[in-house]
Design an enzyme around this catalytic site. Structure first.
Site, mmCIF file in Angstrom:
data_model
loop_
_atom_site.group_PDB
_atom_site.id
_atom_site.type_symbol
_atom_site.label_atom_id
_atom_site.label_comp_id
_atom_site.label_asym_id
_atom_site.label_seq_id
_atom_site.Cartn_x
_atom_site.Cartn_y
_atom_site.Cartn_z
ATOM 1 N N TRP A 107 -3.198 18.049 -2.386
ATOM 2 C CA TRP A 107 -1.789 17.702 -2.245
ATOM 3 C C TRP A 107 -0.862 18.842 -2.615
ATOM 4 O O TRP A 107 0.165 19.052 -1.964
ATOM 5 C CB TRP A 107 -1.471 16.420 -3.027
ATOM 6 C CG TRP A 107 -2.116 15.251 -2.354
ATOM 7 C CD1 TRP A 107 -3.229 14.578 -2.759
ATOM 8 C CD2 TRP A 107 -1.739 14.675 -1.088
ATOM 9 N NE1 TRP A 107 -3.563 13.611 -1.837
ATOM 10 C CE2 TRP A 107 -2.674 13.643 -0.805
ATOM 11 C CE3 TRP A 107 -0.723 14.927 -0.184
ATOM 12 C CZ2 TRP A 107 -2.595 12.866 0.353
ATOM 13 C CZ3 TRP A 107 -0.644 14.156 0.967
ATOM 14 C CH2 TRP A 107 -1.569 13.141 1.230
ATOM 15 N N ASP A 117 5.056 16.368 -8.531
ATOM 16 C CA ASP A 117 4.665 15.248 -7.663
ATOM 17 C C ASP A 117 3.768 14.324 -8.480
ATOM 18 O O ASP A 117 2.576 14.568 -8.621
ATOM 19 C CB ASP A 117 3.921 15.787 -6.439
ATOM 20 C CG ASP A 117 3.345 14.662 -5.575
ATOM 21 O OD1 ASP A 117 3.595 13.468 -5.875
ATOM 22 O OD2 ASP A 117 2.633 14.976 -4.604
ATOM 23 N N LYS A 153 0.995 3.869 -5.247
ATOM 24 C CA LYS A 153 -0.140 3.930 -6.162
ATOM 25 C C LYS A 153 0.175 3.176 -7.462
ATOM 26 O O LYS A 153 -0.490 2.222 -7.813
ATOM 27 C CB LYS A 153 -0.507 5.387 -6.426
ATOM 28 C CG LYS A 153 -0.943 6.084 -5.125
ATOM 29 C CD LYS A 153 -0.946 7.575 -5.219
ATOM 30 C CE LYS A 153 -1.017 8.248 -3.862
ATOM 31 N NZ LYS A 153 -2.237 8.040 -3.101
#
Lengths: 361, 361
Positions: B102, B172, B196
């Site tokens: 990511w 993030d 999530k």
């Protein structure tokens, strides 16, 4: 309390059958033992649902095979910017027809990315009618022509599809998509925020002619590029899975109702009933829009005496008729009559209006 | 079927109590006679809920007053692009720490808008450990430093907050936000895709120090500008109202659970139990990550014989333990242990693992 009649301009009423199904399936969707919100978008169950949803939309609208269907995020407003990023090259211009609040806003968001030519505007008429066709200054070299077939705030609607020659026609159909049959082949790109005629907010449905995906557009990150979303079946990143699901339930519901021809008939009847109640009120209620430009979806009306507005809002809410207060920029009242608002709701509204006029005459 | 134990990496498990409440309120939210999805975001009820949700997040994380909280769309991936658009000026560079899939992707999406300096990377180590601190090449003139505290796919996690001096630290936190208490004042900007640890997909929660809202950034449409979203309480356009609502239910649930200190304790216990089961399996299961870099949220493990993978996935699903198949880029297995996954689920998983090893020994 019991369910109300909801005339919200958006997020708007959803079909009660859709809500009931979403409620039933909340903890255990499709035999998975988990909510649809808890499913990986890469999982077999979700992918099958997503594909079926696209197919149901394709069959409802008769979308030709050379058009891609995308499920995006960011609202129609983000598309105001993303459309020129994708469809316009360096130095290109694009034509915009300005017929109300939303088409004017589209111009504002686009102007960072493309030279905007306002090809026509009814701003000088306070958007009380569509721009006269004879006044349109279309550029045959424009990257595209953008317009807003129905203006949610101003309550004006195009009742046919403009002929713009070979230039791709781009339409923000947020507030009238799926309200009647549509010849998709007349368009280069159609997009719609879901929260009026499709499902919950946070989802944008786009229908784009595939040749337009080849345009290089402006420099941008991959996440903004429609071609990337198309190549990845709208799963370039995690989509709004709940929105996609509820949209799918709505599309199934529309098929069960008889499809878009049946919805068009209902929508015509609903709008006719409300405009009749307004026009037949002897001036107690009035709608300011030119007859040929009136929206079937968003019906504005004013009371003859603005001092009665607060009473009208309060009493209608008490009667189970909600969200009738007009947009703050325009005042007065507005009733939005999207697909999920049944004729029965409009009958209840017109009966209330008559009763209100008698009591506050 | 009955509810399963869901180890999905995202969209991930939600607290059952949250789903049950959303189910109850589906047709009549907050006494309105309509679903929360059918509410205008400009309406009193929705605005009150939205404000309460922000307050609940502020109290959970102890967010200082000089930080704005935004509820956005487009996923974390869109923020990979929007962050440099907002925080970097013409010619600026930004430092990126690359510790997995990511953070590498963040570099790719940012590079249209800012000169990216990869200040450190563990790519050469296959992301099996965090980049060595001694190797970091931070630029004191960088517009910001970006990193990914927890890498969902690679299963590595920073267990402290990097000291980057006066340069704003951007994180993030999609896969570890709200998993433990956090000193927000150490950050310039925190963002997280909701799917999530917060709620459904299609929502991004952002916490941004207000002085950063003053940066002019790159040329962009208004819809991309964080300052505009902040000035409009995240209602610059129609937000993802359903996502905001479910996030609010989750925040209330977290408060009821005892807040983030209690969640941290549970999350530590859950991860410890699973890593013990892996490490104590005599090599039947293994986790490849350096001990100090192991994620509490996403636990990778391989079977000693990859030929057993398909049987492990099929039998675990049959036992009501779903979404354990690892990311396709890495193979093997992965169990995601976000807040909504209870210790009981991990106990069921480790018992299954032991049983599987005995049967397929």
């Amino acid at each position: 309390m019991s369910r109300v009649w909801n005339f919200s301009a958006g997020p708007a009423a959803l079909p009660q059958a859709v809500l009931e199904r979403a409620q039933r399936e909340m903890l255990d969707w499709n035999g998975s033992g988990a909510s649809v919100m808890e499913q990986s978008h890469r999982g077999k169950r979700f992918i099958e649902m997503a594909a079926r949803t696209e197919e149901d939309l394709r069959s409802l609208l008769g979308i030709p095979a050379d058009y891609a269907v995308l499920f995006l995020q960011g609202g129609a407003t983000q598309q105001f910017a993303q459309i020129p990023m994708n469809l316009a090259g360096e130095g290109d211009s694009a034509d915009y027809l300005v017929s109300g609040h939303w088409s004017a806003k589209a111009v504002g968001e686009a102007s960072t990315y493309v030279r905007v030519n306002v090809a026509a505007s009814s701003a000088a008429d306070d958007y009380l009618k569509l721009p006269e066709r004879s006044s349109w200054q279309l550029d045959p070299h424009a990257a595209y022509v953008h317009y807003t077939p129905n203006e949610t705030i101003h309550g004006v609607e195009f009742h046919d599809i403009p002929d713009v020659g070979a230039v791709p026609l781009v339409a923000d159909m947020s507030s009238n998509i799926l309200s009647e049959p549509l010849d998709v082949s007349r368009f280069g790109l159609i997009y719609a925020g879901a929260q009026k005629n499709i499902g919950p907010s946070g989802l944008v449905v786009m229908i784009i002619r595939r040749d337009l995906l080849q345009r290089p557009g402006r420099p941008m990150a991959r996440i903004f590029r429609y071609a990337e979303h198309a190549a990845n079946d709208s799963m370039l990143n995690t989509p709004n899975t709940w929105g996609w699901y509820v949209a799918g339930l709505t599309f199934q519901w529309l098929h069960e109702q008889g499809g878009l021809a049946a919805m068009a008939e209902r929508n015509r009847a609903k709008a006719a009933l409300l405009y009749q109640a307004i026009d037949g009120s002897g001036g107690y209620y009035s709608n300011p829009i030119e007859l040929g430009s009136r929206s079937r979806m968003n019906v504005r009306f004013s009371l003859y005496d603005g001092a009665l507005d607060a009473a009208f809002v309060a009493e209608s809410e008490a009667a189970g008729l909600i969200a009738l207060k007009g947009h703050k920029a325009l005042g007065g009242m507005r009733a939005s009559l999207y697909n999920a608002v049944p004729l029965e709701a409009v009958q209840a509204l017109t009966a209330f209006m008559q009763d209100f006029a008698q009591r506050h005459g």
